[in-house]
Every structure is written in C-alpha cells, then in structure tokens.
Write an enzyme that holds these catalytic residues in place. Structure first.
Site, PDB file in Angstrom:
ATOM      1  N   ALA A   8      34.631  38.465  42.691  1.00 46.62           N
ATOM      2  CA  ALA A   8      33.490  38.252  41.804  1.00 46.62           C
ATOM      3  C   ALA A   8      33.931  37.867  40.401  1.00 46.62           C
ATOM      4  CB  ALA A   8      32.637  39.520  41.754  1.00 46.62           C
ATOM      5  N   CYS A   9      35.105  38.348  39.974  1.00 45.62           N
ATOM      6  CA  CYS A   9      35.573  38.030  38.626  1.00 45.62           C
ATOM      7  C   CYS A   9      36.011  36.574  38.502  1.00 45.62           C
ATOM      8  CB  CYS A   9      36.726  38.954  38.235  1.00 45.62           C
ATOM      9  SG  CYS A   9      38.037  39.069  39.447  1.00 45.62           S
TER      10      CYS A   9
END
Length: 419
Positions: free
Chosen positions: A348-349
């Site tokens: 997700a980062c």
C-alpha cells in the site's frame, strides 16, 4: 464506486477495527482517560487497562508480558531495532566505533529496507541484502549464514512477505543462528517483522526462536498502533535502545504518554486472534483457494500465473498475487476499471508508484511483464464466498473493457493509416 458495493480484497494493506475491539476502545476512552504515569486513582485505572493489554498481546505470541513494549506501529518497532544495533555496537568494547554489519533480505518492507539503506549511506552500518531464491521466493538459510561477518550484529528477516504471501524459514534460521552463536565469540541477534503473519497464521515466539518480533495492530482488525517483542527484556538478555527519550514511559523504552484506548484495543484484537486463529486461517484459505480456482477458469484464455505459489514454500492463507500473462493488462489499470473490487498491485505504501513493476516481485524472480501485470488480492475474516465470485466477474469485466478499448484504439490507428 458506492461504499456499500465494495468488495474489499486489500486486507494486507489494512483491516477495519473489529466490533469487539471498537467496544473496548470506547470503554477505555470513557473510563481510562487518566495519565498512566500518574499516581492517582485515574492513573492507576489507565495503567490497569495497559497492563491487561500487555498480557493479551504477550499471550497471543506465547511471550511474557514483560517482553512487550507498545509502539506507534510497525515502522517504529522496526526502526527501534535497527537504531538499537547501530548504537549498541558503537558502545561495545569500551568505545569501539567500528561499523556494525546487518543482514536482511531483498524483499523486506520499506520500514526495514529504507532505514537500512539510509544507515548504509550515512556510514552507520554495513548492510547485506541477501537475495531470495527465485524458485521458492524465500531466503536460503545457507545464504544468510554465509553473509555473516565478524562485525555482524543483527539479522532481520520478515516472517511473511506482504506481496507474495510467502512465509520465510524463520524457525530454521533461528536454529542456525543459535548454533552459530554457540561457536562464536560474537553474538548475532535475530529480528522478524511479523506484520503480515499475525492474525492469519499461528505465531509463537517460542516456536520461532527469534529475539525480536514486530506486531502491527491494523493488520489484524486492531487499531493503528503496534508492539515490539524483546526476548527476556527485563533481565537485559537482548538490548533495546529508545529512538527518543522523554518522560520514561514504557519502562524508558518508548517515551511519550501511553495511548491507553488504542493499547487496550490492541490487546482486545490480540485476544481475538489467540482465541480464533484456527477458524480465521481456515476461512481465509478456503476463500483464497476459491478465488484462485475461479480466476483460473474465468481468465483461462488470457493465461494467468500465481506469483509466490510454489511447492517449495508455504504461503499466507489469505494472499493471492496473480498476473494476467497475455495482453497489456497492467495491474493498476485493471483495478481502475473494476466497479466493486478494492485491492492493490503491491504494498500500500507504493500506491503512487504508477505502473512501475513491483521491486519485490522482480527480486523474487517474477518476469518484468508479469510483475507489471500483477494484482495483489488479499481476503479477510469478513470476506464471503459470494463476494469472491462477484469479484472474479468484476475483474473479468474490467479485463474485457480494457481489451475492447485496446481493440478500438488499434482499429482507429489502422483506419487512420489509410486516410
């Protein structure tokens, strides 16, 4: 996309707070709002909530309460360990300032990889990134041992990869490191980031044999805080140095007034896992297997591969990393064309990384085109069989839509050439 129609297949990124956890958080906010460090009745009540959560967290991983330190999350937990060994090594031997050596893998989360890269650039540590095997997608114990040097102080390897779901051989590594330490004057410590594993498989520090373990609440239906397990912390068996100092909270290992409500919520989430892990694991694996089976049938004409699925390694029961082999079906574009499915193409980062291929998949030996076309689909406790079937239809419709637009574009350019 209407929120009520969402099919959430991004549990590896984050999970919603469980209803039971929300109730505990609300209760703590109402009844344990005092300062844990205060010696008055309100402080004592807040401390009671924190210490109960410490016991619950320890019990989940078969540790002792005194071995748990609460943190703001996984990044702080991981960075605390790296900071500790950069500092402790400089303090060893009466002022020895030789540069410490740290070993990790080339598929670690950014909260390990990026700080180590920075420490290497700044001359605070030498770092070896051991490559994972291109077939098993896991590190080889022999490769890790071969990387040990006289100034090696720490080995940090994640328990399970957040993109492929491949579980690393942590127990075997621990045993090998213990054997090395018995015959060496220099002790090497072992840390594992268990952010993706907890809540999906049973995690026991006694079984794993690690010195340090990172715990992240929001990955298993808890609040967005974390904890750090440190073996025999109270007797000083494993060093721990705070990143910053202040009022001496958390036995001087983590300064800052305790976030009592969120800590209480983390404890509740840990208790849910300890009680129900077998049920959770079976449910998620059943749905993950259904997802892969239905995708195989529905996208047979396009050809698909499941990244990380192999006979040599175990995977998390909830994680499906799939690539559409034929055509220009970039994973991000597929998700953008889905009407209901919410998922990721990697960590997700890295969500703003555009169509760039996942570095983890490339490091795992996945071909570049497949890595670009990958989808990370991760089911959760609340995912249903009906949602899985609907998600497969949604993904297929997205692929069909992209295929149509590509064909229209090709026809347009063909006609344009004849003008």
């Amino acid at each position: 996309m209407n929120a009520k129609d969402i099919i959430y297949l991004d549990a590896n990124a984050t999970t919603p707070m469980a209803a039971e956890v929300q109730e505990v958080v609300k209760d703590a906010m109402a009844n344990a709002w005092g300062n844990v460090s205060s010696s008055n009745v309100l402080g004592h009540e807040a401390k009671r909530y924190v210490e109960r959560a410490r016991k619950q967290t320890a019990s989940m991983i078969q540790a002792k309460p005194g071995e748990i330190v609460f943190t703001s999350g996984g990044t702080e937990s991981n960075c605390t360990i790296l900071h500790t060994f950069a500092k402790v090594h400089r303090m060893k031997g009466g002022g020895d300032i030789s540069v410490p050596h740290i070993i990790t893998s080339n598929i670690e989360h950014d909260s390990v990889q990026k700080p180590l890269e920075q420490m290497h650039r700044d001359g605070q540590a030498h770092v070896t990134f051991v490559q994972v095997d291109k077939t098993s997608h896991a590190v080889r114990v022999a490769d890790v041992l071969e990387a040990i040097r006289p100034n090696t102080v720490l080995i940090t390897i994640m328990l399970a990869n957040n993109e492929t779901g491949v579980i690393q051989p942590i127990k075997d590594l621990s045993q090998a490191i213990q054997n090395y330490n018995q015959s060496s004057e220099n002790r090497v410590y072992f840390h594992s980031d268990a952010a993706q594993a907890i809540g999906k498989i049973r995690v026991s520090v006694e079984d794993l044999g690690v010195d340090y373990l990172t715990i992240v609440g929001h990955k298993f239906y808890g609040p967005r805080i974390g904890a750090l397990y440190v073996r025999n912390l109270e007797v000083g068996d494993c060093p721990l140095e705070p990143i910053f100092v202040g009022g001496g909270q958390e036995r001087h290992y983590r300064a800052g007034t305790e976030n009592t409500a969120m800590i209480a919520g983390l404890g509740a989430a840990c208790e849910l896992v300890a009680t129900n892990i077998q049920t959770y694991q079976l449910h998620m694996q059943t749905l993950r297997d259904q997802l892969e089976e239905e995708l195989s049938v529905a996208l047979k004409s396009h050809g698909i591969t499941f990244n990380g699925r192999n006979s040599l390694s175990e995977r998390l029961p909830n994680t499906c990393n799939v690539s559409i082999v034929s055509g220009a079906f970039n994973g991000r574009t597929v998700l953008e064309n889905c009407e209901m499915v919410v998922a990721s193409v990697g960590a997700a980062c890295h969500s703003k990384a555009g169509s760039k291929a996942s570095a983890v998949l490339l490091a795992s030996g996945i071909p570049y085109e497949s890595a670009c076309n990958a989808l990370r689909l991760s089911v959760g406790r609340e995912t249903t069989s009906q949602q899985i079937s609907a998600a497969v239809i949604d993904i297929c419709n997205a692929v069909h839509s992209i295929n149509q637009s590509l064909n229209v574009s090709a026809d347009f350019h063909t006609n344009d050439n004849h003008l």
